[in-house]
Design a protein around this motif. Structure first.
Motif, PDB file in Angstrom:
ATOM      1  N   ARG A  80       8.505   0.793  -9.578  1.00 13.15           N
ATOM      2  CA  ARG A  80       9.249  -0.333  -8.992  1.00 13.15           C
ATOM      3  C   ARG A  80       8.371  -1.325  -8.246  1.00 13.15           C
ATOM      4  O   ARG A  80       8.738  -2.487  -8.112  1.00 13.15           O
ATOM      5  CB  ARG A  80      10.299   0.208  -8.022  1.00 13.15           C
ATOM      6  N   ILE A  81       7.235  -0.876  -7.707  1.00 13.15           N
ATOM      7  CA  ILE A  81       6.421  -1.713  -6.833  1.00 13.15           C
ATOM      8  C   ILE A  81       4.985  -1.748  -7.347  1.00 13.15           C
ATOM      9  O   ILE A  81       4.429  -0.723  -7.725  1.00 13.15           O
ATOM     10  CB  ILE A  81       6.462  -1.198  -5.378  1.00 13.15           C
ATOM     11  N   ASP A  82       4.385  -2.923  -7.324  1.00 18.71           N
ATOM     12  CA  ASP A  82       3.007  -3.117  -7.756  1.00 18.71           C
ATOM     13  C   ASP A  82       2.076  -2.918  -6.559  1.00 18.71           C
ATOM     14  O   ASP A  82       1.770  -3.862  -5.838  1.00 18.71           O
ATOM     15  CB  ASP A  82       2.846  -4.528  -8.345  1.00 18.71           C
ATOM     16  N   ILE A 101       0.870  -1.181   0.000  1.00 16.92           N
ATOM     17  CA  ILE A 101       0.000   0.000   0.000  1.00 16.92           C
ATOM     18  C   ILE A 101       0.903   1.227   0.000  1.00 16.92           C
ATOM     19  O   ILE A 101       1.933   1.258   0.681  1.00 16.92           O
ATOM     20  CB  ILE A 101      -0.903   0.015   1.262  1.00 16.92           C
ATOM     21  N   LEU A 102       0.507   2.252  -0.747  1.00 15.14           N
ATOM     22  CA  LEU A 102       1.248   3.507  -0.773  1.00 15.14           C
ATOM     23  C   LEU A 102       0.372   4.617  -0.213  1.00 15.14           C
ATOM     24  O   LEU A 102      -0.761   4.805  -0.656  1.00 15.14           O
ATOM     25  CB  LEU A 102       1.675   3.850  -2.206  1.00 15.14           C
ATOM     26  N   VAL A 103       0.896   5.349   0.766  1.00 20.16           N
ATOM     27  CA  VAL A 103       0.210   6.490   1.375  1.00 20.16           C
ATOM     28  C   VAL A 103       0.906   7.751   0.874  1.00 20.16           C
ATOM     29  O   VAL A 103       2.119   7.903   1.029  1.00 20.16           O
ATOM     30  CB  VAL A 103       0.267   6.421   2.919  1.00 20.16           C
ATOM     31  N   VAL A 104       0.134   8.656   0.254  1.00 24.81           N
ATOM     32  CA  VAL A 104       0.700   9.861  -0.355  1.00 24.81           C
ATOM     33  C   VAL A 104       0.105  11.106   0.300  1.00 24.81           C
ATOM     34  O   VAL A 104      -1.092  11.359   0.210  1.00 24.81           O
ATOM     35  CB  VAL A 104       0.410   9.901  -1.876  1.00 24.81           C
ATOM     36  N   ASP A 105       0.953  11.853   0.977  1.00 17.72           N
ATOM     37  CA  ASP A 105       0.545  13.118   1.589  1.00 17.72           C
ATOM     38  C   ASP A 105       1.794  13.941   1.816  1.00 17.72           C
ATOM     39  O   ASP A 105       2.842  13.384   2.172  1.00 17.72           O
ATOM     40  CB  ASP A 105      -0.180  12.880   2.917  1.00 17.72           C
ATOM     41  N   ASP A 106       1.721  15.248   1.612  1.00 19.22           N
ATOM     42  CA  ASP A 106       2.891  16.094   1.825  1.00 19.22           C
ATOM     43  C   ASP A 106       3.141  16.374   3.303  1.00 19.22           C
ATOM     44  O   ASP A 106       4.192  16.902   3.667  1.00 19.22           O
ATOM     45  CB  ASP A 106       2.792  17.397   1.026  1.00 19.22           C
ATOM     46  N   GLU A 121      -1.650   4.934 -16.191  1.00 25.64           N
ATOM     47  CA  GLU A 121      -0.406   4.151 -16.125  1.00 25.64           C
ATOM     48  C   GLU A 121      -0.571   2.784 -15.459  1.00 25.64           C
ATOM     49  O   GLU A 121       0.034   1.812 -15.884  1.00 25.64           O
ATOM     50  CB  GLU A 121       0.682   4.946 -15.379  1.00 25.64           C
ATOM     51  N   ILE A 122      -1.345   2.740 -14.386  1.00 24.97           N
ATOM     52  CA  ILE A 122      -1.534   1.486 -13.641  1.00 24.97           C
ATOM     53  C   ILE A 122      -3.021   1.298 -13.344  1.00 24.97           C
ATOM     54  O   ILE A 122      -3.471   1.460 -12.211  1.00 24.97           O
ATOM     55  CB  ILE A 122      -0.684   1.442 -12.342  1.00 24.97           C
ATOM     56  N   PRO A 123      -3.791   0.952 -14.362  1.00 29.28           N
ATOM     57  CA  PRO A 123      -5.243   0.891 -14.224  1.00 29.28           C
ATOM     58  C   PRO A 123      -5.748  -0.134 -13.203  1.00 29.28           C
ATOM     59  O   PRO A 123      -6.872  -0.015 -12.725  1.00 29.28           O
ATOM     60  CB  PRO A 123      -5.728   0.543 -15.638  1.00 29.28           C
ATOM     61  N   ASP A 124      -4.928  -1.113 -12.838  1.00 27.02           N
ATOM     62  CA  ASP A 124      -5.364  -2.125 -11.875  1.00 27.02           C
ATOM     63  C   ASP A 124      -5.246  -1.671 -10.419  1.00 27.02           C
ATOM     64  O   ASP A 124      -5.825  -2.292  -9.532  1.00 27.02           O
ATOM     65  CB  ASP A 124      -4.571  -3.424 -12.061  1.00 27.02           C
ATOM     66  N   ASP A 163       5.316  13.613  -2.677  1.00 26.59           N
ATOM     67  CA  ASP A 163       5.037  14.423  -3.864  1.00 26.59           C
ATOM     68  C   ASP A 163       4.940  13.517  -5.088  1.00 26.59           C
ATOM     69  O   ASP A 163       5.196  12.319  -5.012  1.00 26.59           O
ATOM     70  CB  ASP A 163       6.087  15.518  -4.064  1.00 26.59           C
ATOM     71  N   SER A 164       4.580  14.103  -6.216  1.00 22.63           N
ATOM     72  CA  SER A 164       4.322  13.322  -7.429  1.00 22.63           C
ATOM     73  C   SER A 164       5.564  12.594  -7.940  1.00 22.63           C
ATOM     74  O   SER A 164       5.463  11.462  -8.416  1.00 22.63           O
ATOM     75  CB  SER A 164       3.754  14.222  -8.519  1.00 22.63           C
ATOM     76  N   ALA A 165       6.725  13.222  -7.833  1.00 21.08           N
ATOM     77  CA  ALA A 165       7.958  12.576  -8.300  1.00 21.08           C
ATOM     78  C   ALA A 165       8.233  11.305  -7.506  1.00 21.08           C
ATOM     79  O   ALA A 165       8.594  10.272  -8.079  1.00 21.08           O
ATOM     80  CB  ALA A 165       9.132  13.540  -8.190  1.00 21.08           C
ATOM     81  N   GLU A 166       8.046  11.392  -6.199  1.00 21.60           N
ATOM     82  CA  GLU A 166       8.241  10.218  -5.337  1.00 21.60           C
ATOM     83  C   GLU A 166       7.228   9.119  -5.671  1.00 21.60           C
ATOM     84  O   GLU A 166       7.561   7.945  -5.710  1.00 21.60           O
ATOM     85  CB  GLU A 166       8.081  10.642  -3.869  1.00 21.60           C
ATOM     86  N   VAL A 167       5.996   9.517  -5.920  1.00 23.22           N
ATOM     87  CA  VAL A 167       4.953   8.546  -6.273  1.00 23.22           C
ATOM     88  C   VAL A 167       5.331   7.818  -7.553  1.00 23.22           C
ATOM     89  O   VAL A 167       5.307   6.584  -7.617  1.00 23.22           O
ATOM     90  CB  VAL A 167       3.575   9.235  -6.446  1.00 23.22           C
ATOM     91  N   MET A 168       5.685   8.557  -8.593  1.00 26.34           N
ATOM     92  CA  MET A 168       6.005   7.944  -9.876  1.00 26.34           C
ATOM     93  C   MET A 168       7.220   7.028  -9.761  1.00 26.34           C
ATOM     94  O   MET A 168       7.260   5.959 -10.371  1.00 26.34           O
ATOM     95  CB  MET A 168       6.219   9.021 -10.952  1.00 26.34           C
TER      96      MET A 168
END
Length: 120
Positions: free
Chosen positions: A47-49, A7-12, A74-77, A37-42
């Protein structure tokens, strides 16, 4: 939701990421990463599913809704849930139209987060 899949948690805001990670890990979710941020997310999604991405709408540089659109292509699933204090009908509807599978109101509570996890 598979508790072993990432799981990825994205917040500044670091404290929000830490809180969500603590709640998830305390409830058996083994692999929880964070990005600010967006760069870190991309970089991470290349690298990780991730089975789930929990993402703030207000992010530096690239807005969360714009990033949602990019990720959906980019990752529709991947399941993407947006998080925001802005719960106006327009914002929530737009998130769903772009491809979000859920919406969490900030401040996120353990109960709202875990309830969402059960539904996904």
């Amino acid at each position: 939701m598979d508790k072993l899949r990432p799981i990825l948690v994205v917040d500044d805001v670091e404290a929000i990421c830490t809180f969500i990670c603590t709640v998830l890990q305390g409830n058996g979710y083994v692999h929880v990463d964070t990005a600010h941020d967006s760069a870190e997310v991309m970089s991470r999604v290349c690298r990780i599913d991730y089975q789930l991405i929990l993402m703030d709408i207000k992010l530096p540089k690239v807005d969360g809704l714009e990033l949602l659109s990019i990720l959906h292509d980019e990752i529709p699933d991947a399941k993407i849930v947006m998080c925001s204090a802005d719960t106006s009908e327009e914002t929530v509807n737009l998130a769903y139209e772009i491809g979000a599978v859920g919406f969490l109101e900030k401040p996120v509570t353990p109960m709202s987060l875990l309830s969402l996890m059960e539904r996904l």
